[in-house]
Design a protein around this motif. Structure first.
Motif, PDB file in Angstrom:
ATOM      1  N   UNK A  76       0.863  -1.182   0.000  1.00  0.00           N
ATOM      2  CA  UNK A  76       0.000   0.000   0.000  1.00  0.00           C
ATOM      3  C   UNK A  76       0.900   1.232   0.000  1.00  0.00           C
ATOM      4  N   UNK A  77       0.689   2.114  -0.965  1.00  0.00           N
ATOM      5  CA  UNK A  77       1.468   3.345  -1.051  1.00  0.00           C
ATOM      6  C   UNK A  77       0.549   4.509  -0.703  1.00  0.00           C
ATOM      7  N   UNK A  78       0.884   5.211   0.367  1.00  0.00           N
ATOM      8  CA  UNK A  78       0.079   6.338   0.826  1.00  0.00           C
ATOM      9  C   UNK A  78       0.893   7.627   0.728  1.00  0.00           C
ATOM     10  N   UNK A  79       0.258   8.676   0.212  1.00  0.00           N
ATOM     11  CA  UNK A  79       0.945   9.956   0.009  1.00  0.00           C
ATOM     12  C   UNK A  79       0.203  11.085   0.690  1.00  0.00           C
ATOM     13  N   UNK A  80       0.950  12.107   1.064  1.00  0.00           N
ATOM     14  CA  UNK A  80       0.381  13.393   1.461  1.00  0.00           C
ATOM     15  C   UNK A  80       0.546  14.373   0.303  1.00  0.00           C
ATOM     16  N   UNK A  81      -0.401  15.282   0.106  1.00  0.00           N
ATOM     17  CA  UNK A  81      -0.245  16.303  -0.939  1.00  0.00           C
ATOM     18  C   UNK A  81       1.009  17.145  -0.723  1.00  0.00           C
ATOM     19  N   UNK A  82       1.479  17.730  -1.817  1.00  0.00           N
ATOM     20  CA  UNK A  82       2.610  18.651  -1.721  1.00  0.00           C
ATOM     21  C   UNK A  82       2.148  20.105  -1.740  1.00  0.00           C
ATOM     22  N   UNK A  83       0.853  20.332  -2.025  1.00  0.00           N
ATOM     23  CA  UNK A  83       0.347  21.704  -2.041  1.00  0.00           C
ATOM     24  C   UNK A  83      -1.142  21.690  -1.728  1.00  0.00           C
ATOM     25  N   UNK A  84      -1.662  22.871  -1.416  1.00  0.00           N
ATOM     26  CA  UNK A  84      -3.085  23.069  -1.191  1.00  0.00           C
ATOM     27  C   UNK A  84      -3.640  23.918  -2.324  1.00  0.00           C
ATOM     28  N   UNK A  85      -4.649  23.466  -3.055  1.00  0.00           N
ATOM     29  CA  UNK A  85      -5.225  24.286  -4.118  1.00  0.00           C
ATOM     30  C   UNK A  85      -5.628  25.672  -3.617  1.00  0.00           C
ATOM     31  N   UNK A  86      -5.290  26.663  -4.419  1.00  0.00           N
ATOM     32  CA  UNK A  86      -5.522  28.056  -4.040  1.00  0.00           C
ATOM     33  C   UNK A  86      -4.286  28.721  -3.490  1.00  0.00           C
ATOM     34  N   UNK A  87      -3.392  27.940  -2.888  1.00  0.00           N
ATOM     35  CA  UNK A  87      -2.094  28.437  -2.427  1.00  0.00           C
ATOM     36  C   UNK A  87      -1.071  27.923  -3.429  1.00  0.00           C
ATOM     37  N   UNK A  88      -0.719  28.749  -4.386  1.00  0.00           N
ATOM     38  CA  UNK A  88       0.059  28.282  -5.530  1.00  0.00           C
ATOM     39  C   UNK A  88       1.547  28.224  -5.187  1.00  0.00           C
ATOM     40  N   UNK A  89       1.866  27.262  -4.326  1.00  0.00           N
ATOM     41  CA  UNK A  89       3.240  27.029  -3.922  1.00  0.00           C
ATOM     42  C   UNK A  89       3.360  25.602  -3.400  1.00  0.00           C
ATOM     43  N   UNK A  90       4.532  25.015  -3.594  1.00  0.00           N
ATOM     44  CA  UNK A  90       4.796  23.670  -3.100  1.00  0.00           C
ATOM     45  C   UNK A  90       5.187  23.770  -1.631  1.00  0.00           C
ATOM     46  N   UNK A  91       4.445  23.067  -0.783  1.00  0.00           N
ATOM     47  CA  UNK A  91       4.675  23.136   0.660  1.00  0.00           C
ATOM     48  C   UNK A  91       5.233  21.849   1.243  1.00  0.00           C
ATOM     49  N   UNK A  92       5.015  20.703   0.567  1.00  0.00           N
ATOM     50  CA  UNK A  92       5.532  19.418   1.049  1.00  0.00           C
ATOM     51  C   UNK A  92       5.115  19.164   2.500  1.00  0.00           C
ATOM     52  N   UNK A  93       3.838  18.892   2.703  1.00  0.00           N
ATOM     53  CA  UNK A  93       3.297  18.763   4.053  1.00  0.00           C
ATOM     54  C   UNK A  93       3.900  17.603   4.840  1.00  0.00           C
ATOM     55  N   UNK A  94       4.516  16.660   4.145  1.00  0.00           N
ATOM     56  CA  UNK A  94       5.161  15.553   4.851  1.00  0.00           C
ATOM     57  C   UNK A  94       6.294  16.038   5.759  1.00  0.00           C
ATOM     58  N   UNK A  95       6.753  17.258   5.572  1.00  0.00           N
ATOM     59  CA  UNK A  95       7.813  17.819   6.427  1.00  0.00           C
ATOM     60  C   UNK A  95       7.423  17.831   7.891  1.00  0.00           C
ATOM     61  N   UNK A  96       6.130  17.974   8.167  1.00  0.00           N
ATOM     62  CA  UNK A  96       5.682  18.143   9.549  1.00  0.00           C
ATOM     63  C   UNK A  96       5.189  16.832  10.171  1.00  0.00           C
ATOM     64  N   UNK A  97       5.419  15.715   9.475  1.00  0.00           N
ATOM     65  CA  UNK A  97       5.005  14.397   9.977  1.00  0.00           C
ATOM     66  C   UNK A  97       6.122  13.808  10.840  1.00  0.00           C
ATOM     67  N   UNK A  98       5.753  13.249  11.983  1.00  0.00           N
ATOM     68  CA  UNK A  98       6.718  12.527  12.817  1.00  0.00           C
ATOM     69  C   UNK A  98       6.009  11.347  13.483  1.00  0.00           C
ATOM     70  N   UNK A  99       6.787  10.444  14.032  1.00  0.00           N
ATOM     71  CA  UNK A  99       6.269   9.270  14.757  1.00  0.00           C
ATOM     72  C   UNK A  99       5.386   8.395  13.875  1.00  0.00           C
ATOM     73  N   UNK A 100       5.788   8.230  12.624  1.00  0.00           N
ATOM     74  CA  UNK A 100       4.999   7.437  11.669  1.00  0.00           C
ATOM     75  C   UNK A 100       5.086   5.952  12.031  1.00  0.00           C
ATOM     76  N   UNK A 101       3.970   5.268  11.905  1.00  0.00           N
ATOM     77  CA  UNK A 101       3.946   3.829  12.147  1.00  0.00           C
ATOM     78  C   UNK A 101       2.702   3.204  11.554  1.00  0.00           C
ATOM     79  N   UNK A 102       2.738   1.872  11.364  1.00  0.00           N
ATOM     80  CA  UNK A 102       1.596   1.153  10.806  1.00  0.00           C
ATOM     81  C   UNK A 102       1.427  -0.166  11.554  1.00  0.00           C
ATOM     82  N   UNK A 103       0.177  -0.599  11.713  1.00  0.00           N
ATOM     83  CA  UNK A 103      -0.085  -1.862  12.393  1.00  0.00           C
ATOM     84  C   UNK A 103      -1.367  -2.483  11.847  1.00  0.00           C
TER      85      UNK A 103
END
Length: 616
Positions: A76-103
């Motif tokens: 399973x490949x899961x992604x977060x967006x890199x931008x928000x429509x209306x804000x015309x810039x790449x933000x790479x929201x994965x930058x603020x992710x921590x403590x990732x895990x799956x079970x």
């Protein structure tokens, strides 16, 4: 024209809007991805978002994404967006992710990163999988997530994972877990259980931001539809300031709806944050809401009404009527379009029209707003509207990063005048917007050049616009103000004044107001200010807003040329004060005014613009 104001009542339920989904535009399968970036199918997707008094202490939002996988379904490949429509810039929201895990079933699952925004999870068989992470909410930006001890703002693009390479036409449920006495505000549909919501596709899911926490919240019927106003912190927007904004909202919506002859939401949410550290105002549109962030000084000011009108008009223009390059939205890459001058600039023109047609401002103020845009464009480097639309993604530092707003607004005015002149005031730019809304959005597609210019020509009685496009949209020639404004009984003049000018270009930065460029021989350059410095203060004027020019000119307007000017900057780890001089520079300030000797046709066109009337 004015909106129906109704009765102001406290909202006792969660903020939820039963809107018509953007099915035709948004429920499109994502383009096929290479096999290596195509997730195994997943179903029964549920997001649980936790923000309470405990997580608030660390400005953290907890996210759990659960879904079913089939036997032998693969990774399973899961992604977060890199931008928000209306804000015309790449933000790479994965930058603020921590403590990732799956079970799954109580056992930890293997996972790895595939690219900066994508995680590969290996379920190892059929079952229910839960992916968890914590998200740091410390960005005061309407496209981001931001938290305080009693409040959080977040967008779906910040938190909601999607299966890479799969259709985004999947239903999902969102549950908010928070304190019992905290509120939740969102435009999302309620799903029956408390603080639980559901949308039919990912596009709608991530287009409805959330407020969670303690904030003021009430509602009113505007133009026959429920409108809600959420404001943080509690008590900030109250009393006369709140009453004034409600009055303005009540007056501005009806003139907008008259353009398209429909109001496309069942309810609309105005979501506002007021923070003393924020300079000016900024907002981001959504299909049935918008989030605005303002300095506290915006309360009761024209800025608040103007931005509110701009964002509400976006519910028609860009959230529904949209350039083809943005249909459907892609969340894994930027989506540049040469049409932001229409999506943003003409929206800004209609924001001004909503204010004057709704009688929030008079025609003199409307022409004053237009003159300010003329001045802004005149002071910027010559830039094609299409180029400005495209380059906003890289935020050029030459002063053109947002030029498509004022210049696009002026293009809208000129086109409106030319259409009214060519049709003897029987048609207007309103007809163009309405035709494209029906012929493109209503048919599930975005508009193109082949849609826009023929529609403009038809509205203008067959007049051609190839030259206008070549010179003023695709080209960089100065707008023909004298020629076109006269057709609307208007004239442009200039008042010469001497104003203090610092000679810098500033850019927004997480550290503050950063100097992006210096004018050779300007006051700042002569004082020893350097590119890259963080500008802290000019004399006793503390600076937080990159658009500090008006405040600087007002503060030092009465100063004498050559008078000492203390400039405080941060350079690296050091705070320095350098001594410069106030430099007064001659400025020609644009002024637009009615021509008292205008011919009858021109006077009818002028009146039609400010009232919305045609055929008179």
């Amino acid at each position: 024209m004015s909106g129906k104001s109704g009765t102001l009542v406290p909202s006792l339920a969660l903020l939820a809007a039963a809107i018509t989904p953007l099915a035709a535009q948004q429920r499109a399968a994502a383009p096929p991805a290479p096999a290596a970036l195509r997730s195994a199918p997943i179903s029964a997707i549920r997001y649980e978002v936790t923000f309470d008094s405990t997580t608030a202490r660390t400005r953290t939002i907890g996210v759990a994404t659960s879904f079913d996988v089939a036997a032998r379904g693969g990774a399973v490949l899961l992604s977060l967006p890199v931008w928000t429509p209306g804000a015309y810039e790449v933000s790479n929201f994965a930058r603020w992710v921590r403590d990732f895990g799956a079970e799954s079933g109580g056992r930890a699952l293997r996972w790895e990163k595939v690219d900066p925004d994508t995680w590969r999870i290996l379920p190892g068989g059929a079952g229910r999988v839960t992916v968890r992470f914590n998200y740091t909410a410390d960005q005061l930006d309407n496209a981001m997530a931001w938290a305080r001890r009693d409040f959080a703002l977040f967008n779906g693009t910040n938190l909601f994972l999607y299966p890479e390479g799969r259709s985004l036409d999947f239903p999902a449920t969102v549950e908010i877990r928070t304190e019992a006495d905290w509120r939740v505000a969102t435009g999302m549909r309620p799903a029956g259980a408390p603080r639980t919501y559901r949308e039919a596709n990912y596009h709608d899911l991530v287009d409805m931001p959330f407020f969670v926490g303690r904030f003021d919240y009430d509602s009113m019927v505007v133009d026959g539809k429920t409108t809600r106003l959420a404001s943080y912190p509690a008590g900030a927007l109250s009393g006369q300031g709140r009453a004034q904004l409600w009055d303005q909202i009540g007056k501005m919506v009806s003139p907008m709806a008259a353009v398209f002859r429909e109001t496309p939401w069942d309810s609309y949410s105005v979501m506002t944050i007021f923070d003393s550290s924020f300079g000016g105002g900024s907002a981001l549109e959504h299909q049935n809401s918008h989030v605005g962030i303002y300095g506290v000084q915006a309360i009761g000011s024209p800025l608040l009404a103007s931005i509110t009108a701009h964002e509400i008009f976006h519910a028609w223009n860009v959230k529904r009527l949209r350039p083809a390059e943005l249909v459907p939205y892609r969340y894994d890459r930027r989506e540049p379009t040469p049409w932001l001058w229409v999506s943003e600039g003409i929206t800004d023109y209609y924001a001004d029209l909503a204010l004057v047609r709704g009688k929030i401002v008079d025609s003199t103020a409307f022409f004053g707003l237009t003159a300010e845009k003329v001045q802004t464009v005149a002071e910027a480097p010559p830039t094609a509207l299409e180029d400005a639309s495209l380059t906003t993604w890289i935020k050029p530092i030459d002063g053109t990063a947002s030029l498509y707003y004022p210049k696009g607004s002026l293009a809208g005015l000129l086109l409106d005048i030319l259409i009214r002149d060519g049709s003897d005031n029987r048609r207007s730019l309103d007809d163009v917007m309405r035709e494209l809304y029906r012929s493109t959005y209503k048919r599930g597609r975005g508009f193109t050049r082949a849609d826009w210019w023929p529609a403009v020509s038809r509205a203008a009685g067959g007049k051609g616009f190839a030259e206008f496009n070549a010179k003023y949209v695709d080209g960089r020639e100065p707008f023909p103000y004298d020629q076109v404004l006269g057709l609307a009984g208007l004239r442009i003049a200039g008042d010469t004044i001497r104003e203090p000018m610092l000679g810098v270009a500033a850019a927004p930065d997480s550290a503050g107001v950063r100097i992006a460029a210096l004018q050779p021989g300007g006051a700042a350059a002569e004082a020893g200010v350097k590119v890259g410095d963080i500008l802290l203060a000019l004399g006793d004027l503390e600076l937080t807003d990159p658009n500090f020019g008006p405040a600087y000119r007002e503060r030092f307007r009465a100063a004498k040329d050559g008078e000492p000017l203390a400039i405080r900057v941060r350079r690296g780890a050091d705070t320095l004060t350098v001594t410069g001089k106030v430099r007064l520079v001659e400025q020609v300030i644009a002024k637009i005014e009615p021509d008292p000797n205008a011919p009858a046709k021109a006077a009818r066109i002028r009146n039609g613009i400010v009232t919305g009337a045609t055929g008179q």
